[in-house]
Design a protein around this motif. Structure first.
Motif: not given
Ligand code: FES
Ligand code: FES
Length: 213
Positions: A89, A92, A95, A104, A155, A193
């Motif tokens: 986690g 990113g 994602t 995530n 993301s 990210n």
């Protein structure tokens, strides 16, 4: 014989578009103890049946209860466009979009998403056309090695949607006002990210241009 030579940059540009353009192969492999590699094979009592819609296609899977959604996507559905970076986690790279919201996938168990609609990088192409963000990333050179790129793009789709829906961020001056697509907002919303290549200026430029188009 034809002399086929590509520069590194041309090769990566092809990868950024073909990854997303690849036909999603949804022939599930059997459940594996992917969350516990190296341990003994799971018993059926540790498995569950999960129904998902993945990139617009229904799929029913037998999953190990301990498997993350990321592992199920990569190992069972072979959708390897979603990357595993840290697996905890923090980067990113994994994602994806679940019911339109970014998450995530390494931090969530697949069994939590029965009935959910999932979109991965392979699923953002529509009618054979790459997503505007994909084109903007190529145009602005928003990647170097490309490993973080699928997660960055998924993301960014989620981040722009949040701005559109008026969801405030830490960077918003007035939480009650509609947020704007400023560089400050984009940087804050994309801060989960990471890009080990440091392509941040180009990533931000690509997202801003895509949002304005
Ligand atoms: Fe999921 Fe890093 S692999 S956040
Ligand atoms: Fe290499 Fe982002 S382009 S990690």
């Amino acid at each position: 014989m034809t002399d086929v030579r590509l520069t590194r940059r041309e090769l990566l540009a092809m990868g950024a578009t073909t990854t997303a353009g690849a036909v999603a192969v949804l022939s599930p492999l059997p459940a594996r103890a992917t969350a516990n590699e190296g341990q003994s094979r799971t018993s059926p009592v540790n498995e569950s049946t999960v129904s998902l819609e993945v990139n617009g296609r229904p799929v029913v899977l037998q999953v190990d209860n301990r498997s993350s959604l990321l592992d199920v996507l990569r190992e069972q559905l072979r959708l390897t466009g979603t990357k595993k970076g840290c697996d905890q986690g923090q980067c990113g790279a994994c994602t994806i979009l679940v019911d339109g919201r970014r998450i995530n996938s390494c931090l969530t168990l697949a069994i939590m998403f029965d009935g959910a609609s999932i979109t991965t990088i392979e699923g953002i192409v529509t009618a054979g056309q790459t997503h505007p963000l994909q084109r903007a990333f190529v145009k602005h050179d928003g990647y170097q090695c490309g490993y973080c790129t699928p997660g960055q793009i998924c993301s960014a789709i989620g981040a722009l949607d949040e701005i559109e829906r008026g969801v405030p961020s830490f960077a918003s001056d007035d939480p009650a006002a509609m947020p704007k697509r400023t560089e400050h907002e984009i940087r804050e919303r994309m801060s989960g990210n990471l890009c080990r290549c440091g392509a941040y200026p180009n990533i931000v430029a690509a997202i801003i241009e895509s949002a304005e188009s």
